[in-house]
Design an enzyme around this catalytic site. Structure first.
Site, PDB file in Angstrom:
ATOM      1  N   LYS A  90       2.353  -3.510   7.337  1.00 40.10           N
ATOM      2  CA  LYS A  90       2.594  -3.677   5.889  1.00 40.10           C
ATOM      3  C   LYS A  90       4.027  -3.275   5.549  1.00 40.10           C
ATOM      4  O   LYS A  90       4.692  -3.915   4.728  1.00 40.10           O
ATOM      5  CB  LYS A  90       1.604  -2.827   5.070  1.00 40.10           C
ATOM      6  CG  LYS A  90       0.172  -3.299   5.085  1.00 40.10           C
ATOM      7  CD  LYS A  90      -0.038  -4.685   4.494  1.00 40.10           C
ATOM      8  CE  LYS A  90       0.208  -4.742   2.999  1.00 40.10           C
ATOM      9  NZ  LYS A  90      -0.130  -6.090   2.452  1.00 40.10           N
ATOM     10  N   THR A 119       0.827  -1.203   0.000  1.00 41.87           N
ATOM     11  CA  THR A 119       0.000   0.000   0.000  1.00 41.87           C
ATOM     12  C   THR A 119       0.866   1.260   0.000  1.00 41.87           C
ATOM     13  O   THR A 119       2.025   1.212   0.441  1.00 41.87           O
ATOM     14  CB  THR A 119      -0.896  -0.021   1.264  1.00 41.87           C
ATOM     15  OG1 THR A 119      -1.367   1.293   1.541  1.00 41.87           O
ATOM     16  CG2 THR A 119      -0.119  -0.461   2.509  1.00 41.87           C
ATOM     17  N   ASP A 120       0.282   2.381  -0.431  1.00 46.63           N
ATOM     18  CA  ASP A 120       1.016   3.659  -0.341  1.00 46.63           C
ATOM     19  C   ASP A 120       1.075   4.148   1.107  1.00 46.63           C
ATOM     20  O   ASP A 120       1.808   5.086   1.421  1.00 46.63           O
ATOM     21  CB  ASP A 120       0.373   4.720  -1.249  1.00 46.63           C
ATOM     22  CG  ASP A 120      -1.069   5.067  -0.882  1.00 46.63           C
ATOM     23  OD1 ASP A 120      -1.648   4.403   0.008  1.00 46.63           O
ATOM     24  OD2 ASP A 120      -1.630   6.008  -1.483  1.00 46.63           O
TER      25      ASP A 120
HETATM   26  P1  NAD Z   1      -9.562  -7.451   2.378  1.00 46.24           P
HETATM   27  O1  NAD Z   1      -9.536  -7.150   3.834  1.00 46.24           O
HETATM   28  O2  NAD Z   1     -10.784  -7.163   1.585  1.00 46.24           O
HETATM   29  O3  NAD Z   1      -9.225  -9.002   2.138  1.00 46.24           O
HETATM   30  C1  NAD Z   1      -8.211  -9.671   2.823  1.00 46.24           C
HETATM   31  C2  NAD Z   1      -8.383 -11.159   2.553  1.00 46.24           C
HETATM   32  O4  NAD Z   1      -7.307 -11.850   3.223  1.00 46.24           O
HETATM   33  C3  NAD Z   1      -9.688 -11.724   3.092  1.00 46.24           C
HETATM   34  O5  NAD Z   1     -10.285 -12.558   2.125  1.00 46.24           O
HETATM   35  C4  NAD Z   1      -9.247 -12.544   4.310  1.00 46.24           C
HETATM   36  O6  NAD Z   1     -10.096 -13.651   4.579  1.00 46.24           O
HETATM   37  C5  NAD Z   1      -7.858 -12.977   3.889  1.00 46.24           C
HETATM   38  N1  NAD Z   1      -6.995 -13.296   5.042  1.00 46.24           N
HETATM   39  C6  NAD Z   1      -6.802 -12.566   6.173  1.00 46.24           C
HETATM   40  N2  NAD Z   1      -5.967 -13.204   6.999  1.00 46.24           N
HETATM   41  C7  NAD Z   1      -5.611 -14.360   6.380  1.00 46.24           C
HETATM   42  C8  NAD Z   1      -4.768 -15.444   6.730  1.00 46.24           C
HETATM   43  N3  NAD Z   1      -4.115 -15.460   7.905  1.00 46.24           N
HETATM   44  N4  NAD Z   1      -4.624 -16.468   5.864  1.00 46.24           N
HETATM   45  C9  NAD Z   1      -5.278 -16.456   4.670  1.00 46.24           C
HETATM   46  N5  NAD Z   1      -6.106 -15.471   4.299  1.00 46.24           N
HETATM   47  C10 NAD Z   1      -6.274 -14.443   5.146  1.00 46.24           C
HETATM   48  O7  NAD Z   1      -8.290  -6.704   1.775  1.00 46.24           O
HETATM   49  P2  NAD Z   1      -8.087  -5.976   0.389  1.00 46.24           P
HETATM   50  O8  NAD Z   1      -8.614  -4.595   0.492  1.00 46.24           O
HETATM   51  O9  NAD Z   1      -8.552  -6.860  -0.705  1.00 46.24           O
HETATM   52  O10 NAD Z   1      -6.496  -5.866   0.366  1.00 46.24           O
HETATM   53  C11 NAD Z   1      -5.712  -6.915  -0.203  1.00 46.24           C
HETATM   54  C12 NAD Z   1      -4.250  -6.516  -0.140  1.00 46.24           C
HETATM   55  O11 NAD Z   1      -4.040  -5.283  -0.816  1.00 46.24           O
HETATM   56  C13 NAD Z   1      -3.729  -6.301   1.285  1.00 46.24           C
HETATM   57  O12 NAD Z   1      -2.419  -6.816   1.371  1.00 46.24           O
HETATM   58  C14 NAD Z   1      -3.725  -4.785   1.440  1.00 46.24           C
HETATM   59  O13 NAD Z   1      -2.738  -4.374   2.373  1.00 46.24           O
HETATM   60  C15 NAD Z   1      -3.394  -4.346   0.030  1.00 46.24           C
HETATM   61  N6  NAD Z   1      -3.897  -3.022  -0.369  1.00 46.24           N
HETATM   62  C16 NAD Z   1      -5.203  -2.701  -0.178  1.00 46.24           C
HETATM   63  C17 NAD Z   1      -5.655  -1.452  -0.611  1.00 46.24           C
HETATM   64  C18 NAD Z   1      -7.108  -1.082  -0.484  1.00 46.24           C
HETATM   65  O14 NAD Z   1      -7.475   0.063  -0.813  1.00 46.24           O
HETATM   66  N7  NAD Z   1      -8.003  -1.960  -0.067  1.00 46.24           N
HETATM   67  C19 NAD Z   1      -4.784  -0.564  -1.219  1.00 46.24           C
HETATM   68  C20 NAD Z   1      -3.441  -0.945  -1.390  1.00 46.24           C
HETATM   69  C21 NAD Z   1      -3.019  -2.174  -0.967  1.00 46.24           C
END
Ligand code: NAD
Ligand code: TYD
Length: 341
Positions: free
Chosen positions: A158, A127-128
């Site tokens: 992160k 993430t940023d």
């Molecule tokens: P989310 O919270 O919607 O989904 C996370 C998923 O990970 C869920 O399906 C959850 O069940 C699974 N999970 C959690 N713990 C787990 C474990 N121990 N073992 C297996 N699965 C597990 O998250 P998201 O928004 O889809 O984000 C996904 C990735 O992208 C993350 O790494 C986040 O840091 C990164 N990210 C998100 C954003 C954003 O705006 N949402 C922006 C940049 C980066």
């Protein structure tokens, strides 16, 4: 499944992971995906129902911290795309320990197994927010050289996972790529995050809680554009490189964003409710993604207003998806928003 062209996707039942899987299988019908997800409160099989019966897709219910399971799955794949994480800043303020366990230890378990099984590319999704906060009175943007300076338990965890990935590259030669992306929005976004919370509250004639003065700035990217960017990294990314994804060329603050949503939904500004601020709230994020555009030939495809219209229409026609989730997580909403007015 043969190992060739097979991806292990972690966290593929969450918001971005599921959007990526749907995008990827549509664009690579001859490739295979194994989706490892623990199905926490944020993971939901309905997000991947569309692909569930495809012969080149398999779901594994399990934990990225389960070294034995992860080791077994790594024998079956060529590449890894690691999304799984605890992701909500407000929850990280309530319960930091879980963020460290999942985001740091979980990543380390995957990295160890990836090394043991000669994974060709380990793509780490970040993430940023790891860069910290920019000030409102500069035009500064984050780029590939911005030092890390995280402020929330979420962004600190992160950042730690990003450092680990790079350390495994430098120390053990792990072939990794990494991307830092700004805030995503779009279909299947869990309704605790700002945009889907606003849309679903407004659909129920409820107000939108705006933290503090609302002059906080985020960069917003439509989730399918992020999925496309990740796909390009898998095809053309350079091992050891970091890529930055963002969606906007001009800043927009939370109040302006909510007003845009209100206008599309034909509501007036009386639906805005200022509530107590988030502690440690980062003032401004802004991403210079020009180098990534140049290297990958990638561009965000949707203007924010167009993406919001599409997203709002999706939430209006998918109430059967978000209503049960909001209902089931009522205790979180009560805890987070009671006594905040
Ligand atoms: P989310 O919270 O919607 O989904 C996370 C998923 O990970 C869920 O399906 C959850 O069940 C699974 N999970 C959690 N713990 C787990 C474990 N121990 N073992 C297996 N699965 C597990 O998250 P998201 O928004 O889809 O984000 C996904 C990735 O992208 C993350 O790494 C986040 O840091 C990164 N990210 C998100 C954003 C954003 O705006 N949402 C922006 C940049 C980066
Ligand atoms: P969020 O969607 O939680 O993403 P992040 O904190 O990871 O950027 O929040 C986006 C912005 O909206 C952030 O500045 C916090 C703010 N916000 C509110 O004002 N009210 C809310 O109820 C929520 C959830 C967020």
């Amino acid at each position: 499944m043969s190992k060739h062209n097979t991806l292990l996707v972690t966290g593929g039942a969450g918001f971005i992971g599921s959007n990526f899987i749907r995008y990827y299988l549509k664009n690579h019908p001859d490739h295979q995906i194994i989706n490892l997800d623990l199905l926490t409160y944020a993971g939901n099989l309905s997000t991947v129902a569309e692909v569930a019966n495809l012969p080149n897709y398999r779901f594994v219910h399990g934990d990225i911290r389960d070294a034995q399971l992860v080791d077994q799955l790594m024998t079956e794949v060529e590449k890894v795309v690691h999304f799984a994480a605890e992701t909500h800043v407000d929850r990280s303020i309530m319960e930091p320990a879980l963020f460290l366990e999942t985001n740091i230890i979980g990543t380390q378990v995957l990295l160890d197994a990836a090394l043991r099984h000669d994974i060709k590319q380990f793509h780490h999704i970040s993430t940023d927010e790891v860069f910290g906060a920019l000030s409102l009175d500069t035009d500064e943007k984050f780029d590939e050289h911005t030092p890390y300076n995280p402020h929330s338990p979420y962004s600190a965890s992160k950042a730690a996972s990003d450092h680990l990935v790079r350390a495994y590259g430098d120390t053990y030669g792990l072939p990794y790529t990494l991307s830092n992306c700004s805030n995503n929005y779009g279909e299947y976004h869990f309704p605790e995050k700002m945009i889907p919370l606003a849309i679903t509250n407004l659909m129920d004639e409820q107000k939108v809680p705006v933290y503090g003065d609302g002059l906080y700035v985020r960069d917003w990217l439509y989730v399918q554009d992020h999925a496309q960017g990740i796909d390009l990294i898998l095809q053309h990314g350079q091992i050891g490189e970091t890529y930055l994804f963002g969606g906007l060329y001009k800043d927009i603050n939370n109040l302006e964003l909510i007003k845009m949503i209100l206008k599309i939904m034909n509501k007036d500004e009386s639906y805005i409710e200022h509530v107590l601020d988030r502690p440690g709230h980062d003032r401004r994020y802004s991403v210079d993604f020009s180098e990534t555009s140049r290297k990958l030939g990638w561009q965000p495809s949707l203007e924010l207003e167009e993406g919001l219209r599409k997203t709002i229409a999706w939430y209006q026609t998918h109430q059967d998806w978000w209503r049960p989730l909001k209902e089931k997580n009522q205790s979180y909403f009560t805890k987070q928003y009671k006594n905040r007015k």
